[in-house]
Design a protein around this motif. Structure first.
Motif, mmCIF file in Angstrom:
data_model
loop_
_atom_site.group_PDB
_atom_site.id
_atom_site.type_symbol
_atom_site.label_atom_id
_atom_site.label_comp_id
_atom_site.label_asym_id
_atom_site.label_seq_id
_atom_site.Cartn_x
_atom_site.Cartn_y
_atom_site.Cartn_z
ATOM 1 N N TYR A 63 2.308 -9.222 3.012
ATOM 2 C CA TYR A 63 3.700 -8.794 2.801
ATOM 3 C C TYR A 63 4.117 -8.818 1.329
ATOM 4 O O TYR A 63 5.300 -8.700 1.018
ATOM 5 N N LYS A 64 3.146 -8.947 0.433
ATOM 6 C CA LYS A 64 3.496 -9.080 -0.986
ATOM 7 C C LYS A 64 3.012 -7.915 -1.841
ATOM 8 O O LYS A 64 2.884 -8.046 -3.056
ATOM 9 N N GLY A 65 2.751 -6.772 -1.229
ATOM 10 C CA GLY A 65 2.400 -5.587 -2.008
ATOM 11 C C GLY A 65 1.159 -5.788 -2.855
ATOM 12 O O GLY A 65 0.195 -6.425 -2.445
ATOM 13 N N ALA A 102 -7.657 -1.107 -1.631
ATOM 14 C CA ALA A 102 -6.215 -0.893 -1.769
ATOM 15 C C ALA A 102 -5.787 -0.932 -3.229
ATOM 16 O O ALA A 102 -4.850 -0.236 -3.639
ATOM 17 N N LEU A 103 -6.476 -1.743 -4.018
ATOM 18 C CA LEU A 103 -6.185 -1.846 -5.449
ATOM 19 C C LEU A 103 -6.873 -0.761 -6.272
ATOM 20 O O LEU A 103 -6.707 -0.703 -7.490
ATOM 21 N N LYS A 104 -7.663 0.094 -5.582
ATOM 22 C CA LYS A 104 -8.417 1.179 -6.226
ATOM 23 C C LYS A 104 -9.402 0.649 -7.273
ATOM 24 O O LYS A 104 -9.658 1.300 -8.280
ATOM 25 N N SER A 137 -9.987 4.328 3.523
ATOM 26 C CA SER A 137 -9.573 3.980 2.158
ATOM 27 C C SER A 137 -10.760 3.467 1.357
ATOM 28 O O SER A 137 -10.869 3.711 0.156
ATOM 29 N N GLN A 138 -11.665 2.751 2.025
ATOM 30 C CA GLN A 138 -12.866 2.293 1.334
ATOM 31 C C GLN A 138 -13.769 3.478 1.004
ATOM 32 O O GLN A 138 -14.342 3.562 -0.084
#
Length: 369
Positions: A63-65, A102-104, A137-138
């Motif tokens: 929940y912290k982006g 997710a962090l690319k 996404s991966q």
């Protein structure tokens, strides 16, 4: 585990549960409770990292982006140094790779995915090797680095386990759905349709508990591909199939018959989004997305994506500024805790918002001001 550690975990869990309850009622007012849970878990992590603590921290970080994704990478790197059983090691390693994606952080994601896949192939080729690669996404990290061919080679290798009697139907279907979606995302539409046919063959029992999920994935795949190819007869047939299911379920609900609200919402949401992704038939997409919001209200479901895509559809199709702003604000408020940057990022990316990207009111609604 010491008594103080156990007390710290329970105190943190109570704070997190309080946040979840408030987030469900009013996300915009739940931020303080989330920060309290976050601060408590940070202090708890100064102690021994137990299984219970790792899972609780993982959930809170969700929940912290972007900060939460970074924290998840650190958490799982630490946790993987523990003496874990096979299931727990798989979970932690997969989640770390997912956070990197997710962090690319593409190159790191690729290296972790390769390590995970090789470990999974040795630990349980008919299960873990089939699910280790099952995330689009991966896969996008491989594509971004120009290494999609390597990813596809791993898929071909893992696919040899599809016919293993030890492979569950669920593992086979997850694997084939991911393969189908990655092919489609990278313009390999014929390959995507072939993987879809294999998925439909694997998903051949309407009474199976997982049938609906993979049926909907196939319908969604066809809508996007036929729309992009402008194969309108096939597109129309697929849309009718989806509409028939949705309208039958809505009729049951109106008659007071039992209906799986979650599945009904999911179908309305997915079909509406896929029509937008595959065509420019925005009014048709809005019909399904409106139904999704109606079901959402009845089923106590909150999903930012439904309102985001509906805002895009009504702005592009109906030119209804007020309605678009309403749903854009709702999308932002719904995602403000779990994925605070999502609406702003998609607002800047989606072509339907191109004409209002510099509009102060729309930018504020999307969380850019």
């Amino acid at each position: 585990m010491t008594n103080s550690t156990a007390d710290s975990i329970q105190e943190t869990r109570r704070a997190f549960d309080a946040f979840l309850a408030q987030d469900e009622k009013d996300p915009a007012s739940a931020g303080g409770l989330l920060n309290e849970a976050f601060n408590k878990i940070e202090r708890a992590l100064e102690e021994t990292l137990t299984r219970e603590l790792a899972h609780l921290a993982h959930d809170i970080y969700g929940y912290k982006g972007r900060v939460g994704w970074e924290k998840r990478v650190q958490l799982h790197r630490r946790y993987l140094k523990s003496d874990l059983d096979v299931d727990e090691r798989y979970w932690s390693h997969w989640e770390m790779a997912d956070a990197l994606a997710a962090l690319k952080r593409n190159q790191e994601t690729i290296e972790e995915m390769k390590r995970l896949y090789r470990w999974a192939s040795a630990a349980s080729p008919h299960h873990y090797a089939l699910t280790a690669l099952s995330d689009t996404s991966q896969a996008a990290c491989w594509a971004a680095e120009g290494r999609l061919d390597e990813w596809l080679q791993l898929y071909e290798e893992a696919g040899r386990e599809l016919n293993s009697p030890e492979a569950s139907r669920n593992a086979r279907c997850i694997f084939l759905q991911s393969w189908m979606e990655v092919c489609r995302a990278n313009g390999m539409l014929d390959d995507a349709l072939r993987r879809q046919a294999a998925l439909e063959q694997a998903n051949d029992d309407p009474d199976w508990s997982g049938y609906f999920e993979f049926w909907l994935a196939c319908v969604s795949n066809r809508l996007i591909i036929y729309g992009r190819r402008e194969e309108w007869d096939l597109f129309s047939e697929t849309e009718k199939e989806a509409r028939a299911y949705i309208e039958a379920e809505l009729q049951k609900r109106s008659a007071g018959e039992p209906v799986d609200i979650s599945q009904l919402w999911w179908a309305c949401h997915d079909i509406g989004c896929c029509i937008i992704l595959g065509t420019e038939q925005y009014r048709k997409a809005a019909y399904f997305l409106e139904k999704a919001t109606e079901v959402e209200d009845a089923g106590d479901i909150a999903h930012a994506g439904t309102h985001l895509f509906l805002a895009a559809a009504v702005l592009a199709g109906e030119k209804d500024r007020g309605k678009a702003l309403h749903h854009l604000k709702k999308a932002r408020n719904t995602s403000i805790n779990q994925n605070p940057d999502m609406v702003a990022e998609r607002f800047l990316e989606m072509p339907m918002f191109a004409g209002v990207r510099d509009d102060a009111e729309f930018r504020a609604a999307a969380g850019l001001q």
